[in-house]
Design an enzyme around this catalytic site. Sequence first.
Site, PDB file in Angstrom:
ATOM      1  N   ASP A 106     -10.204   3.414   2.201  1.00 23.21           N
ATOM      2  CA  ASP A 106     -10.432   2.791   3.514  1.00 23.21           C
ATOM      3  C   ASP A 106     -11.205   3.725   4.452  1.00 23.21           C
ATOM      4  OD1 ASP A 106      -9.312   0.325   3.038  1.00 23.21           O
ATOM      5  OD2 ASP A 106      -7.309   0.902   3.742  1.00 23.21           O
ATOM      6  N   LYS A 134       0.803  -1.236   0.000  1.00 25.54           N
ATOM      7  CA  LYS A 134       0.000   0.000   0.000  1.00 25.54           C
ATOM      8  C   LYS A 134       0.833   1.283   0.000  1.00 25.54           C
ATOM      9  CE  LYS A 134      -4.330  -1.453   2.143  1.00 25.54           C
ATOM     10  NZ  LYS A 134      -5.306  -1.069   3.164  1.00 25.54           N
TER      11      LYS A 134
HETATM   12  P1  NAP Z   1      -1.133  -2.626  11.753  1.00 24.02           P
HETATM   13  O1  NAP Z   1      -0.682  -1.572  10.806  1.00 24.02           O
HETATM   14  O2  NAP Z   1      -0.281  -3.811  12.004  1.00 24.02           O
HETATM   15  O3  NAP Z   1      -1.428  -1.891  13.170  1.00 24.02           O
HETATM   16  C1  NAP Z   1      -1.834  -2.610  14.287  1.00 24.02           C
HETATM   17  C2  NAP Z   1      -1.979  -1.673  15.489  1.00 24.02           C
HETATM   18  O4  NAP Z   1      -2.435  -2.467  16.593  1.00 24.02           O
HETATM   19  C3  NAP Z   1      -0.675  -1.017  15.929  1.00 24.02           C
HETATM   20  O5  NAP Z   1      -0.955   0.269  16.397  1.00 24.02           O
HETATM   21  C4  NAP Z   1      -0.207  -1.910  17.089  1.00 24.02           C
HETATM   22  O6  NAP Z   1       0.510  -1.233  18.084  1.00 24.02           O
HETATM   23  C5  NAP Z   1      -1.522  -2.344  17.685  1.00 24.02           C
HETATM   24  N1  NAP Z   1      -1.342  -3.642  18.345  1.00 24.02           N
HETATM   25  C6  NAP Z   1      -1.045  -4.828  17.751  1.00 24.02           C
HETATM   26  N2  NAP Z   1      -0.928  -5.799  18.684  1.00 24.02           N
HETATM   27  C7  NAP Z   1      -1.124  -5.203  19.898  1.00 24.02           C
HETATM   28  C8  NAP Z   1      -1.124  -5.663  21.242  1.00 24.02           C
HETATM   29  N3  NAP Z   1      -0.894  -6.946  21.519  1.00 24.02           N
HETATM   30  N4  NAP Z   1      -1.383  -4.775  22.233  1.00 24.02           N
HETATM   31  C9  NAP Z   1      -1.623  -3.470  21.948  1.00 24.02           C
HETATM   32  N5  NAP Z   1      -1.638  -2.971  20.687  1.00 24.02           N
HETATM   33  C10 NAP Z   1      -1.394  -3.821  19.679  1.00 24.02           C
HETATM   34  O7  NAP Z   1      -2.555  -3.210  11.306  1.00 24.02           O
HETATM   35  P2  NAP Z   1      -3.695  -2.470  10.440  1.00 24.02           P
HETATM   36  O8  NAP Z   1      -3.460  -2.694   9.013  1.00 24.02           O
HETATM   37  O9  NAP Z   1      -3.812  -1.080  10.968  1.00 24.02           O
HETATM   38  O10 NAP Z   1      -4.988  -3.348  10.834  1.00 24.02           O
HETATM   39  C11 NAP Z   1      -5.491  -3.320  12.146  1.00 24.02           C
HETATM   40  C12 NAP Z   1      -6.824  -4.070  12.245  1.00 24.02           C
HETATM   41  O11 NAP Z   1      -7.798  -3.465  11.428  1.00 24.02           O
HETATM   42  C13 NAP Z   1      -6.757  -5.531  11.806  1.00 24.02           C
HETATM   43  O12 NAP Z   1      -7.564  -6.288  12.669  1.00 24.02           O
HETATM   44  C14 NAP Z   1      -7.357  -5.520  10.428  1.00 24.02           C
HETATM   45  O13 NAP Z   1      -7.982  -6.742  10.082  1.00 24.02           O
HETATM   46  C15 NAP Z   1      -8.410  -4.428  10.594  1.00 24.02           C
HETATM   47  N6  NAP Z   1      -8.773  -3.795   9.315  1.00 24.02           N
HETATM   48  C16 NAP Z   1     -10.069  -3.868   8.906  1.00 24.02           C
HETATM   49  C17 NAP Z   1     -10.445  -3.279   7.736  1.00 24.02           C
HETATM   50  C18 NAP Z   1     -11.880  -3.366   7.296  1.00 24.02           C
HETATM   51  O14 NAP Z   1     -12.176  -3.121   6.103  1.00 24.02           O
HETATM   52  N7  NAP Z   1     -12.799  -3.662   8.180  1.00 24.02           N
HETATM   53  C19 NAP Z   1      -9.497  -2.596   6.946  1.00 24.02           C
HETATM   54  C20 NAP Z   1      -8.181  -2.514   7.402  1.00 24.02           C
HETATM   55  C21 NAP Z   1      -7.821  -3.130   8.601  1.00 24.02           C
HETATM   56  P3  NAP Z   1       2.085  -0.882  17.937  1.00 24.02           P
HETATM   57  O15 NAP Z   1       2.128   0.355  17.101  1.00 24.02           O
HETATM   58  O16 NAP Z   1       2.532  -0.665  19.327  1.00 24.02           O
HETATM   59  O17 NAP Z   1       2.734  -2.076  17.282  1.00 24.02           O
END
Ligand code: NAP
Length: 294
Positions: free
Chosen positions: A109, A73
């Site tokens: 998004d 992305k």
């Molecule tokens: P990402 O870039 O990997 O970001 C994940 C975030 O969650 C980071 O801020 C991370 O914190 C935090 N995190 C991860 N594990 C953690 C833990 N054990 N304790 C506390 N914080 C934690 O992921 P993303 O792409 O943003 O996606 C995040 C979620 O959104 C996923 O579940 C994904 O499936 C969902 N999503 C849904 C859609 C939809 O269309 N519905 C679209 C996009 C994403 P750190 O910064 O400290 O690592």
Amino acid sequence: METHINGYTKVLGIIGNPVEHSFSPFIHNTLSSKLHLNYVYVPFRVSSEELQYAVRGFKAAGVAGFNVTIPHKKNVIRYLDNVSKEALLMGAVNTVKNMDGKLFGYNTDGEGFIKSLSEEGVSVKGKNVLILGAGGAARGIAIKIALEGADSIVVLNRTPEKACEISTIINDNIRHISKYDVLNKETLLHHGISCDILINTTPLGMYPDINQCPVEDMDFLHPGIVVCDLIYNPLKTVFLEKAEKKGCKIINGLGMLLFQAISSFQIWTGIRVTSDIYKNLQKNVFKEGFFNSL
Ligand code: NAP
């Protein structure tokens, strides 16, 4: 689903690595079929090393448009001819349209999230929004929420530096409405009490670790708060379950998933997807059995 491929068929697709589990081919091929449009949508697994060749190849072959997913992305931006201001602020492109041989990048998004709220009668305008997590999804929706006129946006994250980045982008480029902090019990309580909309953007609670929850104590919640989770597998996370028990309106991530796809489809085809088609698509997603096991 019927597809009649012929000499006039326009090609759409998704590039990512992996892409095999993406719902997008089903969503877009269903939309084309329902709207009687001659498009076909195909998944392409592309490695980071091959990204520039894949993009160049799509351009050369006249592919009409494509989605971009993890891990491309951000990196795809450098291979495009033009990128929307919104996508540049979000630092990510998820939709590319081929216009007369030039590739234009967008990010749908945030719009998908806003539309999923709107479908439930919720608007972010004038609201105090609290976001848990500061990854790619958080950045996309936070920027869109700011552009849509929220009063304040607080970003809480395990790694506060990443939350700071999002707040800074909003304050420097949109309006000075954002604060950030580390995510813990105290900061959650402090900011949670005054929020109107609370959003989990962390993957905590997502299949297969469905018993996880980004916050332990949700006693501060009251029925006036709308609680959202970007997760759609399961459709009701522990986070949403707890919020529902407190009388809050809850919204899961399925609407965002479908609406971001609809926005991409509208960019490529110029055809408006009506609410009826959205509801039909939602019904088809369930009928197809994608969510039966959740
Ligand atoms: P990402 O870039 O990997 O970001 C994940 C975030 O969650 C980071 O801020 C991370 O914190 C935090 N995190 C991860 N594990 C953690 C833990 N054990 N304790 C506390 N914080 C934690 O992921 P993303 O792409 O943003 O996606 C995040 C979620 O959104 C996923 O579940 C994904 O499936 C969902 N999503 C849904 C859609 C939809 O269309 N519905 C679209 C996009 C994403 P750190 O910064 O400290 O690592």
